[in-house]
Write a protein that holds these residues in place. Sequence first.
Motif, short mmCIF file in Angstrom:
data_model
loop_
_atom_site.label_atom_id
_atom_site.label_comp_id
_atom_site.label_asym_id
_atom_site.label_seq_id
_atom_site.Cartn_x
_atom_site.Cartn_y
_atom_site.Cartn_z
N ARG A 166 0.84 -1.19 0.00
CA ARG A 166 0.00 0.00 0.00
C ARG A 166 0.88 1.24 0.00
NH1 ARG A 166 -3.19 -2.96 -1.46
NH2 ARG A 166 -5.23 -3.52 -0.60
N PRO A 167 0.43 2.31 -0.68
CA PRO A 167 1.21 3.55 -0.67
C PRO A 167 0.96 4.38 0.58
CG PRO A 167 -0.73 3.82 -2.06
CD PRO A 167 -0.74 2.39 -1.56
N HIS A 168 2.02 4.99 1.08
CA HIS A 168 1.95 5.95 2.18
C HIS A 168 2.82 7.14 1.79
CE1 HIS A 168 0.05 3.07 5.01
NE2 HIS A 168 0.75 2.17 4.33
N THR A 169 2.59 8.27 2.44
CA THR A 169 3.28 9.49 2.06
C THR A 169 4.20 9.97 3.17
OG1 THR A 169 1.42 10.16 0.67
CG2 THR A 169 3.01 11.86 1.26
N LEU A 170 5.50 10.05 2.87
CA LEU A 170 6.44 10.66 3.80
C LEU A 170 6.53 12.15 3.49
CD1 LEU A 170 9.38 8.07 3.84
CD2 LEU A 170 7.29 8.12 5.22
N HIS A 171 6.81 12.95 4.51
CA HIS A 171 6.82 14.40 4.34
C HIS A 171 8.19 14.98 4.65
CE1 HIS A 171 2.49 15.37 3.69
NE2 HIS A 171 2.37 14.15 4.18
N TRP A 172 8.71 15.73 3.67
CA TRP A 172 9.94 16.50 3.84
C TRP A 172 9.57 17.96 3.99
CZ3 TRP A 172 12.50 12.42 4.76
CH2 TRP A 172 12.34 11.27 3.99
N LEU A 173 10.55 18.83 4.10
CA LEU A 173 10.31 20.26 4.29
C LEU A 173 11.02 21.06 3.21
CD1 LEU A 173 10.91 20.45 8.15
CD2 LEU A 173 8.68 20.43 7.00
N THR A 174 10.44 22.20 2.84
CA THR A 174 11.15 23.12 1.97
C THR A 174 12.33 23.69 2.76
OG1 THR A 174 9.62 24.87 2.65
CG2 THR A 174 9.15 23.74 0.58
N PRO A 175 13.37 24.20 2.08
CA PRO A 175 14.55 24.69 2.79
C PRO A 175 14.25 25.73 3.87
CG PRO A 175 15.07 24.42 0.48
CD PRO A 175 13.60 24.16 0.61
N ASP A 176 13.18 26.53 3.69
CA ASP A 176 12.85 27.52 4.71
C ASP A 176 11.97 26.94 5.82
OD1 ASP A 176 10.38 27.26 3.51
OD2 ASP A 176 10.27 29.31 2.77
N GLY A 177 11.59 25.67 5.70
CA GLY A 177 10.83 24.99 6.75
C GLY A 177 9.37 25.37 6.84
N THR A 178 8.83 26.12 5.87
CA THR A 178 7.46 26.60 5.97
C THR A 178 6.44 25.70 5.27
OG1 THR A 178 7.70 27.96 3.97
CG2 THR A 178 8.25 28.98 6.10
N ARG A 179 6.91 24.82 4.38
CA ARG A 179 5.99 23.97 3.63
C ARG A 179 6.47 22.52 3.68
NH1 ARG A 179 2.68 26.24 -0.66
NH2 ARG A 179 2.67 28.52 -0.58
N THR A 180 5.52 21.62 3.54
CA THR A 180 5.89 20.21 3.43
C THR A 180 5.94 19.82 1.96
OG1 THR A 180 3.62 19.35 3.49
CG2 THR A 180 4.72 19.74 5.60
N VAL A 181 6.81 18.86 1.68
CA VAL A 181 6.95 18.30 0.33
C VAL A 181 6.79 16.79 0.46
CG1 VAL A 181 8.39 18.11 -1.72
CG2 VAL A 181 8.56 20.15 -0.26
N PRO A 182 5.70 16.22 -0.06
CA PRO A 182 5.44 14.80 0.16
C PRO A 182 6.15 13.91 -0.85
CG PRO A 182 3.61 15.79 -1.00
CD PRO A 182 4.60 16.90 -0.74
N GLU A 183 6.38 12.67 -0.45
CA GLU A 183 6.94 11.65 -1.33
C GLU A 183 6.25 10.33 -1.03
OE1 GLU A 183 11.05 9.23 -2.36
OE2 GLU A 183 11.10 10.80 -0.84
N VAL A 184 5.75 9.67 -2.06
CA VAL A 184 5.03 8.40 -1.90
C VAL A 184 6.02 7.27 -1.72
CG1 VAL A 184 3.51 6.73 -3.03
CG2 VAL A 184 3.03 9.18 -3.21
N ARG A 185 5.78 6.45 -0.70
CA ARG A 185 6.55 5.22 -0.47
C ARG A 185 5.56 4.06 -0.33
NH1 ARG A 185 11.86 6.17 1.47
NH2 ARG A 185 12.51 8.21 0.64
N TRP A 186 6.04 2.85 -0.59
CA TRP A 186 5.21 1.65 -0.52
C TRP A 186 5.70 0.73 0.59
CZ3 TRP A 186 1.04 0.67 -3.83
CH2 TRP A 186 0.88 1.60 -4.87
N PHE A 187 4.75 0.21 1.38
CA PHE A 187 5.08 -0.71 2.46
C PHE A 187 4.10 -1.88 2.44
CE2 PHE A 187 6.45 3.51 3.79
CZ PHE A 187 7.77 3.28 4.13
N GLU A 188 4.54 -3.01 2.99
CA GLU A 188 3.68 -4.19 3.03
C GLU A 188 2.39 -3.86 3.77
OE1 GLU A 188 5.67 -7.73 4.41
OE2 GLU A 188 7.55 -6.98 3.57
#
Length: 549
Positions: A166-188
């Motif tokens: 199933r897909p899940h979304t990990l969240h990173w941050l923009t360099p200024d820390g004000t916004r999240t940037v998501p990335e889809v990952r898959w786990f059992e």
Amino acid sequence: MKRILAAAAAVLVLSGCVAIPDSGPVTEGHVDAGEQADDLIFLAQEPQPGATQEEIVRGFLSAAISPGDDFAIAREYLAGEAAEQWDPGAGVLVRSGQPEVSLGGETTATAVTTAVSELDGSGALQLLDADRMLEFRLLQVAGEWRISQAPDGIVLSSFHFAQLFRPHTLHWLTPDGTRTVPEVRWFERTATTLPGRMVDALLAGPSSWIAPAVTTAGAPDARTIGEPVVSGTIVTVTLDFAQVEQLGSGSLEPLSTQLALSLRSIGAREVRIQVEGLDGFTASSASAQPVDDGDVDQRPLVLDGTSLRSIGGGAAAIEDVGPALSAIGATSYTVGAAGGVATTGSTAAWLEPGAAPVVISTGSAIVPTVDDTGWVLLQEQGTPQALVAWRDGERSALPLPPGGTARLAAMELSRDGARLAVTTVEGSESEVWVAAVMRDASGRPVSLGEPYRLPRVDGAATDITWVSSTEVAVLAANGDESQIVMLAVGGAAEQLPAPGEAVRAIVGGSEGASTLRALGADGSLLSLRGRVWTAATGLAPITLIATQQ
């Protein structure tokens, strides 16, 4: 601020071209739904007495459908140290067709499989479309053939991958820390250690393609101590000293926010972080500074006569620059917090409320895009291998990744400003990819990262738009008909119903297909309701639908 896929008929993106999903009969194992009514459990066949070398290799590959007890059935095909050392969590090859097994002698074998995608050990997916050769060594144990050496990872058909992961979304941050940037990952899907695996994946950092545009509050060498403790909707994570040693105690709060957003898909509403052996070094996402996760006004913003207005109740979403758009004959408009960019044929102009339009370029090749700080990205005629970044008269070039002879058809920045979605056309197919937007200390775009490929789309693409923080929609002409395809960046794809009429442009919200809008060639505003595109009633023909950043 735009759109999330309503996946009523989502097809897993495991092949290189949308609209032709991997299908066919299931030939391996059977389904046992006895343990949980909502879970499908596939039971692979155990090694059979007298099985040949080829049958043992095929049986081992097929046994990947049964992950129970740490792939206990698959390990029955392995002998000696191989049974203990084989690491199924190293990755997943997703295949089409059956593997071709060949013997190189009594004790060696190879399996060649057509890999359509690959999942690495941290759950990141890449499209492949290439043959992979897997090498095995075998030996006899008590007169039965077993595998003494096998490559790490597992091989699954597209069907079984769709059922087991199933897909899940990990969240990173923009360099200024004000916004999240998501990335889809898959786990059992059935992994009992899912919270821990997701936390570990976030601590391991972003994938290489997105890493240049984001940051993370996880320290490079930070590790979890034990499994996360789940109590209702609260998850407590214990980290080792490396987290505060490398990034300081101030990193705990933003990290708790990243983790809370990332674990939302498994029901977490608060993440608490503590550091092993250090009393008082704690943080909670409940008290952390909020970050922008890309929401936008879901009402379509249209140019109706000389008025730029939202369709629906409530106050206007932005200041009305409709008279200026109407006066210059604008055919598109993208607006951010600092202003917007409009096009009139090949002319791109900057618009701010109460100010005269500023011409950016008279040779714009495609519809430009803009971020919230006022940086416009456009491509000019005669420079097919570069984009131009413009703000307040300042201009700089951004080379495009090498792409052969393909023509750039459309592009759009994500609302976090960290990713650029692009579609190119060559012949009767369109390529779709997303690239990280790298910026200098002032926020000026300076270059694009390596393309992250999405599935190809049949037909010639004419528009692309973000439909959520992790999904894009592509408008393409296939013969005389318009078609719209939704693609998740690293996830699933969905062929939407054909609009049934010519479409000039598409614009998304941030809540998926339910907020996706299409502009008909006759000036109608189309919305997808269920599986049918419906024109808005009581609305005169409109000139454009604005993209809201």
